[in-house]
Design an enzyme around this catalytic site. Structure first.
Site, mmCIF file in Angstrom:
data_model
loop_
_atom_site.group_PDB
_atom_site.id
_atom_site.type_symbol
_atom_site.label_atom_id
_atom_site.label_comp_id
_atom_site.label_asym_id
_atom_site.label_seq_id
_atom_site.Cartn_x
_atom_site.Cartn_y
_atom_site.Cartn_z
ATOM 1 C CG PHE A 184 29.548 13.130 -35.191
ATOM 2 C CD1 PHE A 184 29.178 14.441 -35.437
ATOM 3 C CD2 PHE A 184 30.882 12.868 -34.895
ATOM 4 C CE1 PHE A 184 30.110 15.469 -35.382
ATOM 5 C CE2 PHE A 184 31.821 13.899 -34.839
ATOM 6 C CZ PHE A 184 31.433 15.200 -35.093
ATOM 7 N NE ARG A 241 32.590 26.363 -26.789
ATOM 8 C CZ ARG A 241 32.483 25.389 -27.704
ATOM 9 N NH1 ARG A 241 31.585 25.462 -28.672
ATOM 10 N NH2 ARG A 241 33.249 24.334 -27.651
ATOM 11 C CB THR A 272 31.376 19.007 -27.157
ATOM 12 O OG1 THR A 272 32.140 20.183 -27.441
ATOM 13 C CG2 THR A 272 30.575 18.609 -28.378
ATOM 14 C CG HIS A 282 26.367 26.175 -32.294
ATOM 15 N ND1 HIS A 282 27.461 25.405 -32.600
ATOM 16 C CD2 HIS A 282 26.665 27.437 -32.699
ATOM 17 C CE1 HIS A 282 28.382 26.167 -33.178
ATOM 18 N NE2 HIS A 282 27.920 27.403 -33.251
HETATM 19 O O1 CDP Z 1 29.389 22.249 -30.458
HETATM 20 P P1 CDP Z 1 30.866 22.226 -30.124
HETATM 21 O O2 CDP Z 1 31.627 23.354 -30.786
HETATM 22 O O3 CDP Z 1 31.107 22.153 -28.647
HETATM 23 O O4 CDP Z 1 31.429 20.843 -30.679
HETATM 24 P P2 CDP Z 1 31.950 20.421 -32.126
HETATM 25 O O5 CDP Z 1 33.100 19.486 -31.921
HETATM 26 O O6 CDP Z 1 32.143 21.606 -33.006
HETATM 27 O O7 CDP Z 1 30.740 19.547 -32.698
HETATM 28 C C1 CDP Z 1 29.572 20.130 -33.193
HETATM 29 C C2 CDP Z 1 28.378 19.323 -32.718
HETATM 30 O O8 CDP Z 1 28.452 18.017 -33.287
HETATM 31 C C3 CDP Z 1 28.330 19.084 -31.219
HETATM 32 O O9 CDP Z 1 27.747 20.146 -30.509
HETATM 33 C C4 CDP Z 1 27.510 17.814 -31.117
HETATM 34 O O10 CDP Z 1 26.110 18.058 -31.186
HETATM 35 C C5 CDP Z 1 27.947 17.060 -32.374
HETATM 36 N N1 CDP Z 1 29.000 16.053 -32.103
HETATM 37 C C6 CDP Z 1 28.637 14.709 -32.002
HETATM 38 O O11 CDP Z 1 27.458 14.374 -32.144
HETATM 39 N N2 CDP Z 1 29.599 13.759 -31.757
HETATM 40 C C7 CDP Z 1 30.887 14.101 -31.602
HETATM 41 N N3 CDP Z 1 31.814 13.163 -31.368
HETATM 42 C C8 CDP Z 1 31.270 15.463 -31.704
HETATM 43 C C9 CDP Z 1 30.298 16.421 -31.957
HETATM 44 MG MG MG Z 2 32.198 23.671 -32.720
#
Ligand code: CDP
Ligand code: MG
Length: 245
Positions: free
Chosen positions: A64, A102, A108, A147
């Site tokens: 992604f 958070r 997420t 975020h």
């Molecule tokens: O934002 P968060 O820290 O909760 O999640 P992350 O695992 O650090 O991933 C960053 C961002 O990537 C997420 O907020 C999603 O927008 C995107 N993402 C995604 O599109 N598909 C995934 N399988 C995991 C994350």
């Molecule tokens: Mg993250």
């Protein structure tokens, strides 16, 4: 000694939230009344490729990732409209800032957010299928509106990436700062200590910087190993520079 009252976290209101006019909603969910947190800094940022790639460096190589970079840069929600391609970056400050934010932001994955924590901000997000050249679905992107830093260490890295000390009032700064004694310029992924045509001045003598940025620049200029890359430092100084991709 670390003052718990002054904990900080980074929030980004992402392009899907802006497009859906959810800024006011996000701000009221995170208001001091609900969270006990205060604004320490805010910024409207047209996200350069360099900044997007530095922010999401841990996800490089994942299926992604290319789509995530386009997403945070506003290319997917505002194609062909550079004047709308931006995020709102906010530093929130107060006790237990990282965990409190958070908690309200939620999981997420927006589908999981709806199941596990109805009412959290990300429960209003969506999943978008990702396809390869042949139209086969190869994964999904999570458009989750916001975020929020996941740990205090991540908050420090991210706040220093998006904000300069001067963007935060002096008595709200929690990371050590230092004054630059020299000039540092950036051009074509190289660090210079004297001006060359086409270079951008990152720091001039007397500028207040995060100490860790200045230490890194000094090491890089001496060609010694540094704890972060030049791009990590330069990305912030090039925020909203015209012509920066
Ligand atoms: O934002 P968060 O820290 O909760 O999640 P992350 O695992 O650090 O991933 C960053 C961002 O990537 C997420 O907020 C999603 O927008 C995107 N993402 C995604 O599109 N598909 C995934 N399988 C995991 C994350
Ligand atoms: Mg993250």
């Amino acid at each position: 000694m670390h003052n718990k009252e002054l904990d900080q976290t980074l929030v980004l209101i992402k392009p899907d939230a802006l497009k859906n006019s959810l800024t006011g909603y996000v701000l009221s969910q995170l208001s001091e009344f609900h969270t006990g947190l205060r604004f320490a800094g805010t910024k409207v940022v047209n996200v350069s490729r360099m900044l997007a790639e530095e922010h999401y460096a841990e996800h490089r190589g994942k299926v992604f990732y290319p789509s995530l970079i386009e997403y945070i840069r506003g290319y997917l929600h505002y194609p062909g409209k550079p004047e709308k391609q931006r995020v709102i970056a906010i530093v929130y400050q107060g006790p237990n800032a990282v965990d409190k934010v958070r908690e309200i932001v939620g999981p997420t994955n927006p589908h999981l957010a709806r199941e596990q924590k109805p009412g959290c901000i990300r429960s209003l997000g969506t999943l978008v299928p990702l396809t390869d050249d042949k139209g086969e679905v190869v994964g999904e992107r999570m458009d989750n509106l916001i975020h929020a830093s996941a740990t205090p260490a991540e908050a420090e890295r991210e706040i220093k990436l998006w904000f300069r000390p001067a963007d935060i009032p002096p008595y709200m700064r929690i990371y050590t700062t230092r004054q630059s004694g020299g000039f540092f310029y950036y051009k074509d992924d190289k660090l210079l200590t004297a001006h060359e045509p086409g270079s951008v001045c990152l720091l001039a003598p007397g500028d207040v910087t995060w100490e860790s940025d200045l230490n890194a620049l000094e090491l890089i200029s001496r060609k010694q190993p540094a704890p972060c890359t030049l791009r990590t430092v330069a990305a912030k100084y090039l925020v909203n520079e015209k012509g920066e991709d």
